[in-house]
Design a protein around this motif. Structure first.
Motif, PDB file in Angstrom:
ATOM      1  N   SER A  63       0.962  -1.189  -0.071  1.00  0.00           N
ATOM      2  CA  SER A  63      -0.083   0.061   0.000  1.00  0.00           C
ATOM      3  C   SER A  63       0.892   1.280   0.065  1.00  0.00           C
ATOM      4  CB  SER A  63      -0.991  -0.109   1.238  1.00  0.00           C
ATOM      5  OG  SER A  63      -0.256  -0.052   2.424  1.00  0.00           O
ATOM      6  N   SER A  87       3.523   1.644  -1.675  1.00  0.00           N
ATOM      7  CA  SER A  87       4.157   1.840  -3.105  1.00  0.00           C
ATOM      8  C   SER A  87       3.032   2.480  -3.946  1.00  0.00           C
ATOM      9  CB  SER A  87       4.337   0.359  -3.362  1.00  0.00           C
ATOM     10  OG  SER A  87       4.971   0.645  -5.074  1.00  0.00           O
ATOM     11  N   GLU A  88       1.624   1.920  -3.742  1.00  0.00           N
ATOM     12  CA  GLU A  88       0.375   2.537  -4.331  1.00  0.00           C
ATOM     13  C   GLU A  88       0.424   4.162  -4.159  1.00  0.00           C
ATOM     14  OE1 GLU A  88      -2.171   0.700  -5.980  1.00  0.00           O
ATOM     15  OE2 GLU A  88      -1.475  -1.199  -5.685  1.00  0.00           O
ATOM     16  N   LYS A 138       2.882   7.164  -7.346  1.00  0.00           N
ATOM     17  CA  LYS A 138       2.237   8.017  -8.000  1.00  0.00           C
ATOM     18  C   LYS A 138       2.736   9.803  -7.850  1.00  0.00           C
ATOM     19  CE  LYS A 138      -2.299   5.909  -8.298  1.00  0.00           C
ATOM     20  NZ  LYS A 138      -3.608   5.564  -7.512  1.00  0.00           N
ATOM     21  N   GLN A 196       4.377  -3.894 -11.381  1.00  0.00           N
ATOM     22  CA  GLN A 196       3.445  -3.434 -10.336  1.00  0.00           C
ATOM     23  C   GLN A 196       3.694  -2.065 -10.380  1.00  0.00           C
ATOM     24  OE1 GLN A 196       5.545  -5.573  -7.149  1.00  0.00           O
ATOM     25  NE2 GLN A 196       4.342  -7.515  -7.439  1.00  0.00           N
ATOM     26  N   ILE A 217       0.710   0.965 -11.194  1.00  0.00           N
ATOM     27  CA  ILE A 217       0.237   2.100 -10.462  1.00  0.00           C
ATOM     28  C   ILE A 217       0.297   3.426 -11.294  1.00  0.00           C
ATOM     29  CG2 ILE A 217       0.839   3.484  -8.430  1.00  0.00           C
ATOM     30  CD1 ILE A 217       1.908   0.764  -7.383  1.00  0.00           C
TER      31      ILE A 217
END
Lengths: 313, 313
Positions: free
Chosen positions: B22, B24-25, B29, B61, B65
């Protein structure tokens, strides 16, 4: 059963913070617990101790908490201080005036920026023999440069060294706020210089713990833009800690001079009373914390092994 | 209404931590939000990225994102790495191998202790032109000595500098865990050396943010004997931050070289696309935090004024 012991006459801590209120109730008792019978008390309270009356009131409060310790009181150097107040303070037993560079440590917002304005104060201090020929003490040296500077000066200039600065280097407090104090611990070569000057038994270098308790929540947490409190708390373990450290670098034979004789001689407080005995131990662990009422403190070396303990009389 | 603007072609961050899960999510960005279209991605995950397959999976991955950023993938130098794996990695687009001295930073327990065992790997890297003649990058220099060392070496040796090391000195992270990172910020003269080498427009010194997010509870709290997490998070404000800093020491004219041209040339990633425009502002304040799901991050300069903002296209 045999045991290794060492005795020290009347350990004296020539720089300690005993605070106010409930925290003071807790930590003042730790002076004796840590093996010390003399406390040279710092005046950086809120508000600071700025005159004789405030110093005597504070001394009364400390004596009410533990009457078995000798408290040497000091004043906070500020523009309010006058030559007359110096003479009054001397007559009342006040032993020193502390100069805080502004803003560098706890409660130093009123610290000094320039010494020139204080020349009349220093002259009065010298006249009343508050220090014969105005003795000056550099508090808690942390660098080789500081050690060399003090060594190069005459007999009226001395230097205190804390216990924790004999142990820590910069890596030990980086991100570890419990080891963060001011002045910050420096590099291994600086620590070596502190150890060397003790090992050589230099009489103008002696212990001033700078033991500085803070509420745990002020030590453990920092928010963006706000530093946590600076200070390491060593009082309740002070003599065993210093013995352990001096032993680690081969200076245990200098223990008595460092923690008692040298400082007492410099300040004219020699005594032959008050022997404290330490016993070498292998399984002693430092408390994680001490509490009293709403106050609690976490000591340096919490949960760590310590090599010596005080023999109860 | 007039405004001061500056444009930069395709800002590239040559050292950034994009984490996992989470966190990294949330932070992936922020690369684009901070003005950057290329991210040179660090492999110190749990477990580390040690082979081509893991690097490609991680890249997939990250692309899921935010597909608008170019991700340059790297491997973690470990005893498992073989010359064959280097050739395979090169064929798959992996661009570098990161050497972590053991234990000095986040997830570096598997870092290296001696380089000799890796000589065959380096030879293979050179053979496959992973770097022509094995280019070496000193990551995030913090001392004058490091700057002078890299300057003294040939064209295959370069150096990244973070944004925060252009701002911080030791006093800024002492007790302020949010400013604590590794390598720690050093002394004013060291910071001056970093600024000077940027100001002279040296082509082998370029931005690698080392933007390193951690959960706030790991940054704000330390317990006795345990350090808080090391790392400063700059991604979401990176280009405006660098512009503000370079302007502060008179190097704004070197912005494009430092954040794009020099690094892209060194890594062979030149482009003429992707212009980003900044506008000078006077009342812009950096967010206190960003959150997504159960993840949140606190940026460098949280709540502080910042002098530039990205012009939305």
């Amino acid at each position: 059963m045999s045991s290794t012991t060492i005795s020290v006459t009347a350990p004296a801590d020539f720089h300690v913070h005993l605070r106010q209120g409930s925290l003071s109730e807790l930590v003042t008792k730790h002076v004796r617990q840590g093996g010390f019978s003399l406390a040279y008390v710092m005046p950086n309270l809120t508000p600071p101790i700025r005159n004789t009356e405030e110093a005597l009131l504070y001394k009364t409060q400390l004596q009410a908490i533990d009457p078995s310790v000798e408290y040497l009181m000091t004043l906070y150097l500020s523009p309010e201080l006058t030559p007359d107040e110096i003479r009054k303070a001397k007559a009342a037993g006040v032993v020193g005036v502390k100069s805080y560079p502004r803003g560098v440590t706890t409660n130093s917002d009123g610290g000094i920026e320039s010494y020139e304005v204080y020349y009349p104060i220093f002259e009065a201090m010298e006249q009343v023999d508050m220090f014969p020929r105005l003795r000056i003490v550099l508090e808690h040296a942390t660098t080789r440069a500081a050690v060399e500077c003090v060594k190069s000066l005459g007999p009226t200039v001395a230097c205190t060294i804390t216990a924790h600065h004999l142990d820590l280097v910069v890596d030990d407090w980086a991100g570890q706020s419990w080891n963060f104090c001011k002045p910050v611990a420096k590099f291994p070569d600086d620590r070596l210089a502190l150890r060397e000057v003790i090992k050589e038994g230099h009489p103008r270098f002696f212990l001033g713990s700078d033991s500085a308790p803070h509420p745990p929540e002020k030590k453990s947490v920092s928010s963006p833009g706000h530093a946590c409190a600076a200070g390491v708390y060593t009082s309740p373990i002070l003599l065993p800690l210093v013995a352990t450290l001096l032993e680690s670098f081969g200076a245990l034979d200098k223990l008595e001079g460092f923690v008692s004789g040298f400082g007492r001689a410099f300040y004219g407080r020699e005594t032959t009373e008050g022997k404290v005995t330490l016993r070498k131990v292998s399984d002693k662990v430092v408390n994680e914390s001490w509490s009293l009422g709403d106050a609690s403190v976490v000591p340096f070396w919490a949960g760590k092994n310590i090599g010596w303990e005080i023999v109860k009389e």
